[in-house]
Write a protein that holds these residues in place. Sequence first.
Motif, short mmCIF file in Angstrom:
data_model
loop_
_atom_site.label_atom_id
_atom_site.label_comp_id
_atom_site.label_asym_id
_atom_site.label_seq_id
_atom_site.Cartn_x
_atom_site.Cartn_y
_atom_site.Cartn_z
N LYS A 17 43.77 -29.28 50.91
CA LYS A 17 44.48 -28.83 49.72
C LYS A 17 43.55 -28.37 48.60
O LYS A 17 43.97 -27.62 47.71
CB LYS A 17 45.38 -29.95 49.19
CG LYS A 17 46.51 -30.34 50.15
CD LYS A 17 47.29 -31.51 49.61
CE LYS A 17 48.42 -31.90 50.57
NZ LYS A 17 49.48 -30.87 50.65
N PHE A 18 42.30 -28.86 48.61
CA PHE A 18 41.38 -28.57 47.52
C PHE A 18 40.01 -28.20 48.05
O PHE A 18 39.64 -28.56 49.18
CB PHE A 18 41.25 -29.78 46.59
CG PHE A 18 42.57 -30.36 46.16
CD1 PHE A 18 43.37 -29.71 45.25
CD2 PHE A 18 43.01 -31.56 46.70
CE1 PHE A 18 44.59 -30.23 44.87
CE2 PHE A 18 44.23 -32.10 46.33
CZ PHE A 18 45.03 -31.43 45.41
N HIS A 19 39.28 -27.47 47.24
CA HIS A 19 37.88 -27.17 47.55
C HIS A 19 37.03 -28.29 46.97
O HIS A 19 36.87 -28.39 45.75
CB HIS A 19 37.49 -25.82 46.94
CG HIS A 19 36.06 -25.46 47.17
ND1 HIS A 19 35.50 -25.40 48.42
CD2 HIS A 19 35.06 -25.15 46.29
CE1 HIS A 19 34.23 -25.06 48.33
NE2 HIS A 19 33.94 -24.91 47.04
N ILE A 20 36.51 -29.17 47.84
CA ILE A 20 35.79 -30.35 47.40
C ILE A 20 34.31 -30.03 47.19
O ILE A 20 33.63 -29.57 48.11
CB ILE A 20 35.92 -31.50 48.43
CG1 ILE A 20 37.40 -31.77 48.75
CG2 ILE A 20 35.23 -32.75 47.90
CD1 ILE A 20 38.22 -32.23 47.57
N LEU A 21 33.85 -30.26 45.98
CA LEU A 21 32.43 -30.10 45.67
C LEU A 21 31.77 -31.46 45.83
O LEU A 21 32.02 -32.38 45.04
CB LEU A 21 32.26 -29.59 44.24
CG LEU A 21 32.89 -28.22 43.93
CD1 LEU A 21 32.77 -27.91 42.44
CD2 LEU A 21 32.22 -27.13 44.77
N LYS A 22 30.95 -31.61 46.86
CA LYS A 22 30.39 -32.91 47.23
C LYS A 22 28.99 -33.07 46.65
O LYS A 22 27.98 -32.70 47.27
CB LYS A 22 30.36 -33.07 48.74
CG LYS A 22 31.74 -32.97 49.39
CD LYS A 22 31.65 -33.10 50.90
CE LYS A 22 33.02 -33.01 51.55
NZ LYS A 22 32.94 -33.14 53.02
N ALA A 23 28.91 -33.64 45.47
CA ALA A 23 27.61 -33.87 44.84
C ALA A 23 26.74 -34.78 45.71
O ALA A 23 25.52 -34.64 45.76
CB ALA A 23 27.80 -34.46 43.45
N TYR A 24 27.37 -35.73 46.40
CA TYR A 24 26.64 -36.70 47.20
C TYR A 24 26.01 -36.09 48.44
O TYR A 24 25.12 -36.69 49.05
CB TYR A 24 27.57 -37.86 47.59
CG TYR A 24 28.82 -37.43 48.33
CD1 TYR A 24 28.89 -37.39 49.71
CD2 TYR A 24 29.97 -37.07 47.61
CE1 TYR A 24 30.05 -37.01 50.37
CE2 TYR A 24 31.13 -36.69 48.26
CZ TYR A 24 31.17 -36.65 49.63
OH TYR A 24 32.32 -36.27 50.28
N PRO B 177 19.43 -32.88 42.64
CA PRO B 177 19.72 -34.04 41.80
C PRO B 177 21.10 -33.87 41.15
O PRO B 177 21.54 -32.73 40.92
CB PRO B 177 18.61 -34.03 40.74
CG PRO B 177 17.50 -33.23 41.36
CD PRO B 177 18.17 -32.21 42.24
N THR B 178 21.78 -34.97 40.87
CA THR B 178 23.15 -34.90 40.36
C THR B 178 23.26 -34.02 39.12
O THR B 178 24.17 -33.17 39.02
CB THR B 178 23.67 -36.31 40.03
OG1 THR B 178 23.67 -37.10 41.21
CG2 THR B 178 25.09 -36.25 39.48
N HIS B 179 22.31 -34.18 38.18
CA HIS B 179 22.36 -33.38 36.95
C HIS B 179 22.31 -31.89 37.26
O HIS B 179 23.07 -31.09 36.70
CB HIS B 179 21.22 -33.78 36.02
CG HIS B 179 21.11 -32.93 34.79
ND1 HIS B 179 21.99 -33.04 33.73
CD2 HIS B 179 20.24 -31.92 34.46
CE1 HIS B 179 21.66 -32.16 32.80
NE2 HIS B 179 20.61 -31.48 33.22
N ASP B 180 21.42 -31.51 38.19
CA ASP B 180 21.29 -30.09 38.54
C ASP B 180 22.54 -29.58 39.25
O ASP B 180 22.98 -28.45 39.03
CB ASP B 180 20.06 -29.87 39.42
CG ASP B 180 18.76 -30.14 38.68
OD1 ASP B 180 18.80 -30.20 37.43
OD2 ASP B 180 17.74 -30.32 39.35
N PHE B 181 23.12 -30.43 40.10
CA PHE B 181 24.36 -30.04 40.79
C PHE B 181 25.47 -29.80 39.78
O PHE B 181 26.22 -28.82 39.88
CB PHE B 181 24.76 -31.13 41.78
CG PHE B 181 25.95 -30.78 42.63
CD1 PHE B 181 25.80 -30.09 43.82
CD2 PHE B 181 27.23 -31.14 42.24
CE1 PHE B 181 26.89 -29.77 44.61
CE2 PHE B 181 28.34 -30.82 43.00
CZ PHE B 181 28.17 -30.13 44.20
N LEU B 182 25.58 -30.70 38.81
CA LEU B 182 26.61 -30.54 37.79
C LEU B 182 26.38 -29.28 36.96
O LEU B 182 27.33 -28.57 36.62
CB LEU B 182 26.65 -31.77 36.88
CG LEU B 182 27.03 -33.10 37.55
CD1 LEU B 182 27.09 -34.22 36.52
CD2 LEU B 182 28.35 -32.99 38.29
#
Length: 335
Positions: free
Chosen positions: A40-47, A52-57
């Motif tokens: 149902k959704f396009h999941i953006l998987k930071a994990y 690094p999380t900050h760069d992914f965000l």
Amino acid sequence: MDPKPQDHQSPSSTPSQLRQVLVLRPPPVFTVHEQDFSSKFHILKAYDSPLPTHDFLQTHAQSVKAVLCSGIGPITADVIRDLPALELVVTASTGVNHIDMAECRRRGIAVTNTGDVFSDDVADAAVGLLIDVMRRITSGDRFVRGGRWATSGEYTLGSKLACKRVGIVGLGNIGSRVATRLKAMGCLVSYTSRQEKHTTPFTFYPNILQLAFNSDALVICCALTNETRHIINNKVMMALGKKGIIVNIARGAIINEVELVKCLVEGEIGGAGLDVFENEPNVPKELFELDNVVLLPHRTAFTQESFYNAAQILIGNLEAFFTNKPLLTLVPNEF
């Protein structure tokens, strides 16, 4: 600033952008029902990202409007600041202490939870922990598995549940269910809560010390707030007494864990049934060898049925958001 309904679509957006959902760390409900979310959704998987999380965000900062989270992936003020387009935080839990609610309020970000979908399962487990500690069920299991039945034969007596005075700390969704179950089992139930509940038959005490003094066991069901952090301290344990039992299915930091361990080791209280801890997944090693303590890995809400129902609520909130409909389980932001 209060959350306002907005148009979450724009003419230039693609379908995947319209329904992007960010996941920092996958909640257990999401892991079990990932197929339902992904369809149902396009999941953006930071994990799963090498970034690094900050760069992914930062990479997705302008497109992410919805985040799915749980206690294992806190939504801090820093995370919120990295997501300037964020409008919705969906948590796969009842509690919201892992979300910076003040920052959400300031930004006008809506927060939803799972409502009371876990309440019956948690209440069942709370009663189970109390029975386990009082009747020494887990202790008896270790006694048999360790071969002591054949060599010793002596086994410490447990205690009867009926007629025990049980104090409920927080008579909300879960606390009310625990109280109802215990009343049916012949317990004398009382409680303390932010306000007296005039529609209940249970005795109200205005503070935790009075409740502890008049109880044989305490079952902690309240939310973790600045006011309830370490509310179960040495004074409360002393008021409960040497035969008193504490069951915690709420949040670990509601108990001063250092003082709890000391009281248990020194025999100042009778036992404990704990599903939650102050620094999860780290558990004080002193508790491992105590036969009057039952430990669970923060799993009282985890059943096949509750996970399925929770997934439907999470998906329902996300679909409501993306179609500009009322959210199913909006959390009032009074933080």
